[in-house]
Scaffold this active site. Sequence first.
Site, PDB file in Angstrom:
ATOM      1  N   GLU A  78       3.163  18.095  -0.342  1.00  0.00           N
ATOM      2  CA  GLU A  78       1.897  17.467   0.092  1.00  0.00           C
ATOM      3  C   GLU A  78       2.124  15.834   0.034  1.00  0.00           C
ATOM      4  OE1 GLU A  78      -1.680  19.099  -1.314  1.00  0.00           O
ATOM      5  OE2 GLU A  78      -2.794  17.740   0.132  1.00  0.00           O
ATOM      6  N   ASP A  84       3.591  22.738  -2.980  1.00  0.00           N
ATOM      7  CA  ASP A  84       1.535  22.240  -3.228  1.00  0.00           C
ATOM      8  C   ASP A  84       1.355  21.924  -4.816  1.00  0.00           C
ATOM      9  OD1 ASP A  84      -0.793  20.745  -3.322  1.00  0.00           O
ATOM     10  OD2 ASP A  84      -1.624  21.723  -1.827  1.00  0.00           O
ATOM     11  N   ILE A 144      -1.136  20.712  -6.873  1.00  0.00           N
ATOM     12  CA  ILE A 144      -2.463  21.259  -6.769  1.00  0.00           C
ATOM     13  C   ILE A 144      -2.938  21.229  -5.668  1.00  0.00           C
ATOM     14  CG2 ILE A 144      -4.179  20.843  -8.196  1.00  0.00           C
ATOM     15  CD1 ILE A 144      -3.379  18.721  -9.602  1.00  0.00           C
ATOM     16  N   ASP A 145      -2.869  23.181  -5.616  1.00  0.00           N
ATOM     17  CA  ASP A 145      -3.500  23.325  -4.021  1.00  0.00           C
ATOM     18  C   ASP A 145      -4.855  24.054  -5.307  1.00  0.00           C
ATOM     19  OD1 ASP A 145      -3.983  23.887  -1.925  1.00  0.00           O
ATOM     20  OD2 ASP A 145      -4.052  26.012  -2.115  1.00  0.00           O
ATOM     21  N   THR A 198      -7.921  20.395  -5.473  1.00  0.00           N
ATOM     22  CA  THR A 198      -7.636  19.696  -6.262  1.00  0.00           C
ATOM     23  C   THR A 198      -8.651  18.902  -6.647  1.00  0.00           C
ATOM     24  OG1 THR A 198      -5.501  18.481  -5.504  1.00  0.00           O
ATOM     25  CG2 THR A 198      -6.593  16.681  -6.359  1.00  0.00           C
ATOM     26  N   ASP A 254      -0.235  24.494   1.901  1.00  0.00           N
ATOM     27  CA  ASP A 254      -1.267  25.296   1.559  1.00  0.00           C
ATOM     28  C   ASP A 254      -0.540  26.671   1.566  1.00  0.00           C
ATOM     29  OD1 ASP A 254      -3.020  23.067   0.638  1.00  0.00           O
ATOM     30  OD2 ASP A 254      -3.353  22.928   3.047  1.00  0.00           O
TER      31      ASP A 254
HETATM   32  P1  2AM Z   1      -5.731  20.643  -1.905  1.00  0.00           P
HETATM   33  O1  2AM Z   1      -6.605  21.263  -2.676  1.00  0.00           O
HETATM   34  O2  2AM Z   1      -4.173  20.397  -1.791  1.00  0.00           O
HETATM   35  O3  2AM Z   1      -5.790  19.368  -0.623  1.00  0.00           O
HETATM   36  C1  2AM Z   1      -9.415  24.715  -0.047  1.00  0.00           C
HETATM   37  O4  2AM Z   1     -10.575  24.710   1.467  1.00  0.00           O
HETATM   38  C2  2AM Z   1      -8.069  24.820   0.561  1.00  0.00           C
HETATM   39  O5  2AM Z   1      -8.425  23.165   2.040  1.00  0.00           O
HETATM   40  C3  2AM Z   1      -7.302  24.342  -0.795  1.00  0.00           C
HETATM   41  O6  2AM Z   1      -6.063  24.870  -0.245  1.00  0.00           O
HETATM   42  C4  2AM Z   1      -7.039  22.259  -0.184  1.00  0.00           C
HETATM   43  O7  2AM Z   1      -5.480  22.371  -0.255  1.00  0.00           O
HETATM   44  C5  2AM Z   1      -7.461  22.469   1.713  1.00  0.00           C
HETATM   45  N1  2AM Z   1      -7.600  20.847   2.215  1.00  0.00           N
HETATM   46  C6  2AM Z   1      -8.745  20.036   1.104  1.00  0.00           C
HETATM   47  N2  2AM Z   1      -8.504  19.193   2.332  1.00  0.00           N
HETATM   48  C7  2AM Z   1      -8.199  19.268   3.345  1.00  0.00           C
HETATM   49  C8  2AM Z   1      -7.325  18.769   4.300  1.00  0.00           C
HETATM   50  N3  2AM Z   1      -8.072  17.489   4.463  1.00  0.00           N
HETATM   51  N4  2AM Z   1      -6.841  19.522   5.056  1.00  0.00           N
HETATM   52  C9  2AM Z   1      -6.205  20.626   5.528  1.00  0.00           C
HETATM   53  N5  2AM Z   1      -6.204  20.783   3.753  1.00  0.00           N
HETATM   54  C10 2AM Z   1      -7.342  20.210   2.959  1.00  0.00           C
HETATM   55 CA    CA Z   2      -2.767  19.582  -2.582  1.00  0.00          CA
END
Ligand code: 2AM
Ligand code: CA
Length: 288
Positions: free
Chosen positions: A78, A105, A107-108, A110, A233
């Site tokens: 990512e 990913d 940190i999924d 964040t 993700d």
């Molecule tokens: P992340 O923490 O790696 O960004 C939560 O609804 C999920 O959406 C999480 O898996 C998060 O992953 C992801 N997510 C957060 N922001 C996003 C974005 N801008 N576009 C797509 N996915 C996103």
């Molecule tokens: Ca992430």
Amino acid sequence: MAEPINVHYSASGKSFTAVAINTAAKAGEWIKSKLGAYTSLNQKASPGDLVTEIDKGSEKLIKNLIMTHFPEHSFLGEEGVEPGPLASAEALESVKGADYLWIVDPIDGTTNFVHGFPFFSVSIALAFKGEVIVGVVYDPSRDELFVAEKGKGAYLRGKPMHTSTEATLSESLLATGFPIDPVKALPLNMKGLQAVLPKVRNIRNGGSAALHLAYVAAGRMSGFWEINLNAWDLAAGSLLVQEAGGQITDTVGTPYHLGVRNVAATNGRIHDELLQVLKEAGAAEYEE
Ligand code: 2AM
Ligand code: CA
């Protein structure tokens, strides 16, 4: 005749799965040790789209470990990709023809990590010619490592995982995620939420798509859907769900592939019913 490629081991005999597990565990322990200690918080595209130096550090650690073992493999993480769906699609397009591709990913979840809400994970997948063959999702807060190998099942703490047995939405516990794009993805998700919620036992939004998929695989949730996610993700969790006996498609029913962004993953038994409700609500088809 040439020997068939053994997709589970490298030429040196090092197990892909062992490397994925060790790497996810190391990265997970490291990010957990940094909980509440990030110093740089940056917004990517919007206030809901966050990145810290811990995301970047975790990805660097993961990439270094994997590349040390498998220098000839390709890597999609990512934090190596510009924000936004277009850049994500292009990045995936540029590597998806690779024989071996690690999809990571660091940190999924964040947003949870930043707020100290203990529901985030490290997600590491290995695809061979576009098909996920190893998937590991690690939750350092609960020290739970979910692992699947293509054709060999899905495991948590050494025990096989199986998806849940609910046969109708009315007895199901679902998960979804709230997209941050307020123009298209969020309204579509709200339509789906409004249609699905009265039909199910309840809905949770934990905030980590990879962990939601792991929970579907572990039978803790009956299903999960979300709009506009990225390959990193979903890749590891997709194999967890499949190997645990569940079903994963996009929201219009196309079987999972690395390019899927709108996901529906269930125990299989409620899959058609969920897709039907989303379709009737006009919440299944997302135009980029
Ligand atoms: P992340 O923490 O790696 O960004 C939560 O609804 C999920 O959406 C999480 O898996 C998060 O992953 C992801 N997510 C957060 N922001 C996003 C974005 N801008 N576009 C797509 N996915 C996103
Ligand atoms: Ca992430």
